[in-house]
Design a protein around this motif. Structure first.
Motif, PDB file in Angstrom:
ATOM      1  N   VAL A  67      27.247   9.915   9.742  1.00 19.69           N
ATOM      2  CA  VAL A  67      28.350  10.994   9.821  1.00 19.69           C
ATOM      3  C   VAL A  67      27.399  11.601  10.351  1.00 19.69           C
ATOM      4  O   VAL A  67      26.258  12.531  10.166  1.00 19.69           O
ATOM      5  N   LYS A  68      27.376  12.765  11.393  1.00 19.60           N
ATOM      6  CA  LYS A  68      27.135  13.704  11.870  1.00 19.60           C
ATOM      7  C   LYS A  68      27.555  15.238  11.548  1.00 19.60           C
ATOM      8  O   LYS A  68      28.912  15.218  11.108  1.00 19.60           O
ATOM      9  N   VAL A  69      26.779  15.434  10.670  1.00 21.18           N
ATOM     10  CA  VAL A  69      26.529  16.679  10.461  1.00 21.18           C
ATOM     11  C   VAL A  69      26.499  18.521  11.357  1.00 21.18           C
ATOM     12  O   VAL A  69      25.817  18.335  12.433  1.00 21.18           O
ATOM     13  N   PRO A  70      27.118  19.295  10.988  1.00 18.87           N
ATOM     14  CA  PRO A  70      26.222  20.685  11.394  1.00 18.87           C
ATOM     15  C   PRO A  70      24.591  20.919  11.327  1.00 18.87           C
ATOM     16  O   PRO A  70      24.524  20.537  10.845  1.00 18.87           O
ATOM     17  N   CYS A  71      24.340  21.760  12.230  1.00 16.49           N
ATOM     18  CA  CYS A  71      23.157  21.902  12.468  1.00 16.49           C
ATOM     19  C   CYS A  71      22.586  22.782  11.312  1.00 16.49           C
ATOM     20  O   CYS A  71      23.122  23.848  11.353  1.00 16.49           O
ATOM     21  N   GLY A  72      21.265  22.694  11.007  1.00 16.31           N
ATOM     22  CA  GLY A  72      20.374  23.533   9.920  1.00 16.31           C
ATOM     23  C   GLY A  72      21.479  23.832   8.722  1.00 16.31           C
ATOM     24  O   GLY A  72      21.601  22.852   8.318  1.00 16.31           O
ATOM     25  N   GLU A  73      21.193  25.329   8.299  1.00 14.12           N
ATOM     26  CA  GLU A  73      21.265  25.444   6.445  1.00 14.12           C
ATOM     27  C   GLU A  73      23.507  25.470   6.870  1.00 14.12           C
ATOM     28  O   GLU A  73      23.506  25.672   6.001  1.00 14.12           O
ATOM     29  N   LYS A  74      23.772  25.266   8.164  1.00 15.49           N
ATOM     30  CA  LYS A  74      25.480  25.012   8.001  1.00 15.49           C
ATOM     31  C   LYS A  74      25.970  23.744   7.167  1.00 15.49           C
ATOM     32  O   LYS A  74      27.040  23.425   6.956  1.00 15.49           O
ATOM     33  N   ALA A  75      25.645  22.834   7.348  1.00 15.03           N
ATOM     34  CA  ALA A  75      24.965  21.350   6.843  1.00 15.03           C
ATOM     35  C   ALA A  75      25.140  21.475   5.486  1.00 15.03           C
ATOM     36  O   ALA A  75      25.556  20.836   4.471  1.00 15.03           O
ATOM     37  N   LYS A  76      24.312  22.623   4.647  1.00 13.03           N
ATOM     38  CA  LYS A  76      24.666  22.417   3.320  1.00 13.03           C
ATOM     39  C   LYS A  76      25.306  23.182   2.823  1.00 13.03           C
ATOM     40  O   LYS A  76      25.414  24.061   1.768  1.00 13.03           O
ATOM     41  N   THR A  77      26.675  23.000   2.860  1.00 12.06           N
ATOM     42  CA  THR A  77      27.981  24.024   1.927  1.00 12.06           C
ATOM     43  C   THR A  77      28.456  22.543   1.949  1.00 12.06           C
ATOM     44  O   THR A  77      28.908  21.249   1.549  1.00 12.06           O
ATOM     45  N   PHE A  78      29.572  23.618   0.063  1.00 13.11           N
ATOM     46  CA  PHE A  78      30.492  22.567  -0.189  1.00 13.11           C
ATOM     47  C   PHE A  78      31.256  21.654   0.830  1.00 13.11           C
ATOM     48  O   PHE A  78      31.656  20.146   0.396  1.00 13.11           O
ATOM     49  N   GLU A  79      31.855  21.721   1.874  1.00 12.87           N
ATOM     50  CA  GLU A  79      32.968  21.101   2.387  1.00 12.87           C
ATOM     51  C   GLU A  79      32.145  20.221   3.254  1.00 12.87           C
ATOM     52  O   GLU A  79      32.549  19.436   2.784  1.00 12.87           O
ATOM     53  N   VAL A  80      30.881  20.160   3.537  1.00 10.31           N
ATOM     54  CA  VAL A  80      30.126  19.383   4.330  1.00 10.31           C
ATOM     55  C   VAL A  80      29.582  18.143   3.294  1.00 10.31           C
ATOM     56  O   VAL A  80      30.002  16.981   3.822  1.00 10.31           O
ATOM     57  N   TYR A  81      28.964  18.870   2.166  1.00 12.20           N
ATOM     58  CA  TYR A  81      28.858  17.903   1.140  1.00 12.20           C
ATOM     59  C   TYR A  81      29.634  16.951   0.898  1.00 12.20           C
ATOM     60  O   TYR A  81      30.046  15.900   0.708  1.00 12.20           O
ATOM     61  N   TYR A  82      31.562  17.720   0.442  1.00 11.90           N
ATOM     62  CA  TYR A  82      32.510  16.591  -0.373  1.00 11.90           C
ATOM     63  C   TYR A  82      32.952  15.308   1.403  1.00 11.90           C
ATOM     64  O   TYR A  82      33.574  14.804   1.020  1.00 11.90           O
ATOM     65  N   GLU A  83      32.865  16.639   3.393  1.00 11.03           N
ATOM     66  CA  GLU A  83      32.941  15.293   4.225  1.00 11.03           C
ATOM     67  C   GLU A  83      31.690  13.847   4.057  1.00 11.03           C
ATOM     68  O   GLU A  83      32.514  13.112   4.763  1.00 11.03           O
ATOM     69  N   CYS A  84      30.847  14.367   3.789  1.00  9.75           N
ATOM     70  CA  CYS A  84      29.474  13.202   3.460  1.00  9.75           C
ATOM     71  C   CYS A  84      29.982  12.018   2.779  1.00  9.75           C
ATOM     72  O   CYS A  84      29.972  10.395   2.738  1.00  9.75           O
ATOM     73  N   GLN A  85      30.714  12.795   1.233  1.00  7.03           N
ATOM     74  CA  GLN A  85      31.301  12.060  -0.368  1.00  7.03           C
ATOM     75  C   GLN A  85      32.414  10.863   0.428  1.00  7.03           C
ATOM     76  O   GLN A  85      32.739   9.890  -0.053  1.00  7.03           O
ATOM     77  N   THR A  86      33.684  12.239   0.908  1.00  4.60           N
ATOM     78  CA  THR A  86      34.230  10.923   1.756  1.00  4.60           C
ATOM     79  C   THR A  86      34.458   9.948   2.741  1.00  4.60           C
ATOM     80  O   THR A  86      35.117   8.924   2.216  1.00  4.60           O
ATOM     81  N   ALA A  87      33.014  10.157   3.234  1.00  2.00           N
ATOM     82  CA  ALA A  87      32.671   9.618   4.331  1.00  2.00           C
ATOM     83  C   ALA A  87      32.474   8.515   3.950  1.00  2.00           C
ATOM     84  O   ALA A  87      32.494   7.036   4.035  1.00  2.00           O
ATOM     85  N   ALA A  88      31.050   8.522   2.835  1.00  2.00           N
ATOM     86  CA  ALA A  88      31.000   7.733   2.008  1.00  2.00           C
ATOM     87  C   ALA A  88      32.415   6.080   1.365  1.00  2.00           C
ATOM     88  O   ALA A  88      32.294   4.662   1.711  1.00  2.00           O
ATOM     89  N   LEU A  89      33.008   6.804   0.669  1.00  2.00           N
ATOM     90  CA  LEU A  89      34.450   6.364  -0.791  1.00  2.00           C
ATOM     91  C   LEU A  89      34.872   5.918   0.705  1.00  2.00           C
ATOM     92  O   LEU A  89      35.766   4.200   0.523  1.00  2.00           O
ATOM     93  N   ASN A  90      34.979   6.155   1.905  1.00  2.00           N
ATOM     94  CA  ASN A  90      36.033   5.437   3.144  1.00  2.00           C
ATOM     95  C   ASN A  90      35.182   4.698   3.992  1.00  2.00           C
ATOM     96  O   ASN A  90      36.003   3.547   4.055  1.00  2.00           O
ATOM     97  N   TYR A  91      34.000   4.279   3.844  1.00  2.00           N
ATOM     98  CA  TYR A  91      33.368   3.042   4.368  1.00  2.00           C
ATOM     99  C   TYR A  91      33.262   2.764   3.510  1.00  2.00           C
ATOM    100  O   TYR A  91      32.198   1.565   3.563  1.00  2.00           O
TER     101      TYR A  91
END
Length: 356
Positions: A67-91
């Motif tokens: 999974v590629k996420v935004p750079c820097g502190e923009k990665a540390k948001t609820f939205e990006v966290y949720y996207e990573c959890q969704t990716a883990a479930l989808n994979y």
């Protein structure tokens, strides 16, 4: 190659530091994750373009997703966290899967928190790609940000290993080098006078720091942090000293908007402010003129950015994780290597900010 060991009450894990350290990754995974099903790499857009392919190439014997996420502190948001959890479930990751955090401190914080909370916790490995991450990758603090404060939603969750390949540092821009080196300075100030003097004598520029000196800086910084974490894993005592400079530093980051100033550069300003308070409240008598001259030569800003409200900064400082009942507590130095926590009245902080 330098090898270190982090020992906490709950886990012991290795750190590998040096050129080509990622070569250790496949064998380490085979030896420690015998029931491994899948690997999920979490990286950011820039690091992914630079280094993901080489890491994937070393892991051809495993089933790997990324999974590629935004750079820097923009990665540390609820939205990006949720996207990573969704990716883990989808994979279809399960409790025998592994997460690799390939990136700087923000990616490490995010990926570690994803690992800590996916199916109530799966293993992860830190693969730092910045100097700053020599601090954040060790110790198991993983988190995302909230608009009200930095790293407010997170956990203590130790990695399986930290694999620190210095080849990844060659592409760092200068502001990221300054950001990471600020934490090296912090480690010296709170723990090791001899190391602090060595830094001033040997590091006169961050543009051309040689490999040997860089590895020595990283290794000693990680060694200092590992020792403190081993003594106080969940920050009930001495681990708070690692937050030297962070009370004001985090406030500056949050008030400017995350990502507008790097973490380390904001913390450096916070350390200078803490030293000013140390002279008044902790009996700190070491002259700081040479410190100011040195860090200015290294390219650091030494004053609070223009346009920030002192009252707003104080409100941010009151929400710091060290604060109790909205009373500001700061790490100050009695001398180099001797940090202590002090509670400072709000009106005194305001006065000192005006005089800073």
């Amino acid at each position: 190659m330098i090898e270190q060991v982090v020992k906490t009450s709950l886990k012991t894990y290795p750190i590998y530091i040096g050129e080509g350290a990622t070569g250790r990754l496949p064998d380490f995974i085979r030896k420690t994750q015998s029931s491994l099903t899948k690997i999920l790499i979490i990286t950011d857009e820039i690091v992914g373009e630079l280094y993901l392919s080489s890491v994937l190439q070393s892991l051809t014997d495993f089933q790997v997703e990324y999974v590629k996420v935004p750079c820097g502190e923009k990665a540390k948001t609820f939205e990006v966290y949720y996207e990573c959890q969704t990716a883990a479930l989808n994979y279809k990751l399960d409790r025998h899967s592994l997460i690799l955090a390939l990136g700087g401190g923000a990616v490490g914080d995010l990926a570690g928190f994803v690992a800590a909370t996916y199916m109530r916790g799966i293993p992860f490995i830190q693969i730092p790609t910045t100097i700053l991450a020599h601090d954040s990758a060790v110790g198991g603090k993983v988190a995302i940000n909230h608009p009200a404060g930095k790293n407010m939603i997170g956990a203590f969750y130790q990695p399986e290993a930290v694999i620190y390949d210095t080849n990844f540092l060659v592409s760092l821009p200068q502001h990221e080098k300054r950001s990471g080196f600020a934490e090296v300075i912090k480690h010296a100030l709170i723990q090791d006078l001899a190391f602090y003097r060595w830094l001033q004598d040997h590091i006169s520029s961050l543009h051309n720091i040689n490999e040997g000196d860089l590895v020595r800086c990283l290794a000693r910084g990680m060694e200092i942090k590992s020792a403190i974490v081993g003594e106080d894993e969940k920050e009930t005592g001495v681990r708070a000293y690692l937050n030297f400079g962070h009370t004001l530093g985090h406030a500056i980051e949050a008030e400017m908007g995350y990502g507008k100033m790097t973490h380390g550069e904001a913390v450096l300003i916070g350390m200078l402010f803490a030293l000013q308070l140390s002279k008044k409240y902790a009996g700190f008598e070491v002259e700081t003129d040479s410190l100011y001259e040195w860090i200015q030569e290294l390219g650091y800003q030494t004053t609070i950015p223009e346009g920030l409200s002192y009252d707003r900064l104080i409100e941010r400082m009151k929400n710091d994780k060290k604060s109790v009942g909205q009373r500001i507590r700061m790490v100050l130095l009695k001398e180099i290597g001797s940090p202590h926590l002090y509670e400072i009245a709000e009106e005194d902080i305001l006065l000192e900010l005006k005089n800073f």
